[in-house]
Write an enzyme that holds these catalytic residues in place. Structure first.
Site, short mmCIF file in Angstrom:
data_model
loop_
_atom_site.label_atom_id
_atom_site.label_comp_id
_atom_site.label_asym_id
_atom_site.label_seq_id
_atom_site.Cartn_x
_atom_site.Cartn_y
_atom_site.Cartn_z
N GLU A 142 -25.99 27.01 43.55
CA GLU A 142 -25.44 26.47 44.81
C GLU A 142 -24.01 26.95 45.02
OE1 GLU A 142 -27.61 25.43 46.70
OE2 GLU A 142 -29.18 24.89 45.27
N HIS A 182 -24.21 30.17 46.81
CA HIS A 182 -24.35 29.95 48.25
C HIS A 182 -23.00 29.52 48.84
CE1 HIS A 182 -28.68 30.31 48.77
NE2 HIS A 182 -28.95 29.40 47.86
ZN ZN Z 1 -30.86 29.04 47.05
#
Ligand code: ZN
Length: 505
Positions: A270, A273
């Site tokens: 994450e 991201h």
């Molecule tokens: Zn992902």
């Protein structure tokens, strides 16, 4: 006095930024729903979210947006390919056409049917009873075919669905790449299965106190460049990253006392991201020049940090001693090689979200085959469980004992998301190709990792990918960054090097 095309463009940008603000209010409410909202608030929250989504949709599909797009296209900047103006007009036009080509009645029917189908899917999965979900899946396929036909205008139906997540991508381009990947991965996973070498994964299932997991995860996320002044990390059932807007990117994870990898690698994933979202240009916020290229490119950033960096030996040469300080009871005396082997176990398994790096793509390739056949009409919903089980046997050598561990395991189709799955494997392919290029441009990356230096790679990604917004479509971005079109060879070389060494195959 008629306005100039440049004035019209400014007005258009103001309008789409307002839509983005509405969407970001929805994103914040969604994040809250998944983290802190009391459970009894869900009905009210659904109304809030529906109102915002409806307002955003109505504002974006207003007929005069089409007029503004046409008038702004006559301006000077529109004719300079790759300029911010040209990119914004190209991508706003694309989204506007998608949003306005589907009849309102069909949009509403899809929303209603997928909401109901999702609830039925939850029950069917719990009872492991595909027959209950089957008629709903059939209904969704019919509606999605209608939607695709409205968008595709005579083109390939599946491409019209794929385009929602990976703009410009087509089955024709993906098929040879995925075929090559499938053949090589089936072979690699088969050879690994025959290897006598096995990691001791019990290391990862000792007691890892949750407060220490959180502190360690934060430390590593910050070390790879995630800015906690402009971000948060909270707890949720299913990890995700939400880029609320400039200066506000939220990561979530979940902790399990006896599973180090679950929280650690999802934080790193994450955070990957999150680095993308934090790396977008805030001056372009709310316009395509300030947005991510596609789901596949977004996923490339998460997989790059999670797997290519976070499961490398060099990474743990730096971090294992620090993990041993954070988790002395679990990790004292654990050797680097044993730890690295444990976080790189390859083992065919039934559930996609639990799959390792090597078998994961085979789970995706199966879903890609099956959803294409559903949309093309070559496979009926009722025949899905059989086709699924046969595919699992062919690709991974195992057969699900029931539907819950087979074709009912994923949420995507129940919500009408067809064409989404391939973006995961595209993410792995893009990540491999970007990482290979970074290694040639940044000197000895492994040596940097061993010293705990991760920022050169992060800054390179900022410069090459994040700051570019949607200037390039995914396929063109790959060429712009790496100098060659997408090829499966980078991922295959990386996997055969890494797993070949670990498993001696
Ligand atoms: Zn992902």
């Amino acid at each position: 006095m008629p306005r100039t095309p440049d004035e019209v463009y400014t007005d258009l940008i103001r309008r789409v930024k307002a839509v983005a603000l509405l969407d970001s209010c929805g994103a914040l409410l969604h994040w809250d729903q998944q983290t802190y909202m009391p459970s009894r608030g869900s009905e009210h929250r659904a109304e809030q979210l529906a109102l915002l989504a409806g307002l955003a949709h109505a504002q974006f599909t207003a007929p005069d947006i089409g007029d503004l797009l046409s008038e702004a296209a006559l301006g000077g900047g529109a004719g300079v390919p790759g300029s911010s103006v040209a990119v914004n007009l190209r991508e706003i036009r694309r989204a506007y056409d998608r949003a306005t080509r589907v009849p309102r009645k069909l949009v509403e029917e899809l929303a209603r049917t997928s909401a109901l189908a999702h609830d039925i899917w939850v029950e069917a999965r719990r009872a492991s009873d595909f027959a209950r979900f089957s008629p709903w899946l059939a209904k969704l396929v019919v509606l999605k075919r209608e939607e695709a036909a409205a968008v595709a205008g005579g083109g390939v139906l599946y491409d019209a669905l794929l385009d929602e997540y990976e703009p410009g991508e087509t089955v024709e381009r993906l098929t040879p790449i995925f075929d090559e990947l499938r053949t090589a991965l089936v072979d690699l996973v088969g050879r690994i299965a025959g290897s006598p070498k096995r990691p001791d994964t019990s290391i990862l299932h000792r007691a890892y106190p949750i407060a220490a997991q959180e502190a360690f995860g934060r430390t590593v996320a910050a070390a790879v460049g995630f800015d906690f002044q402009g971000g948060r990390l909270d707890v949720t059932a299913h990890p995700f990253c939400s880029g609320i807007g400039p200066g506000d990117t939220r990561l979530t994870t979940r902790y399990n006392l006896h599973d180090f990898g679950d929280a650690f690698f999802s934080i790193l994933h994450e955070a990957g991201h999150g680095l993308y979202d934090q790396g977008l240009e805030s001056e372009h916020y709310g316009t395509p020049m300030g947005e991510a290229v596609s789901l596949g490119i977004h996923e490339s950033q998460s997989r790059l940090w999670e797997n290519f960096v976070g499961r490398s030996r060099a990474f743990w040469e730096y971090w294992l001693p620090r993990a041993q300080e954070a988790f002395p009871e679990a990790l004292t005396g654990v050797a680097l090689d044993a730890f690295v082997f444990a976080v790189n176990e390859v083992r065919p398994s039934l559930i996609r979200v639990d799959a390792d790096e090597a078998t994961y793509n085979l789970h995706i390739l199966l879903r890609f085959e099956l959803e294409r056949a559903l949309i093309d009409g070559g496979l009926s919903a009722a025949d899905l469980p059989e086709a699924w089980a046969d595919g699992m046997e062919r690709l991974l050598g195992i057969r699900p004992p029931d539907d819950a561990q087979g074709c009912l395991q994923d949420v995507h189709w129940s919500g009408g998301s067809f064409g989404y799955f391939p973006t995961y494997t595209l993410g792995n392919l893009y990540a491999a190709q970007f990482f290979a290029k970074a290694r040639t441009e940044l000197g000895d990356l492994e040596e940097q990792f061993r010293r705990g230096e991760f920022l050169p790679l992060k800054v390179w990604l900022n410069r090459k990918i994040h700051r570019e917004g949607q200037r390039h479509r995914a396929a063109d971005l790959v060429v712009a960054v790496t100098g060659e079109p997408l090829s499966p060879l980078h991922l295959l070389r990386y996997m055969s090097d890494k797993f070949g060494a670990l498993y001696a195959v």
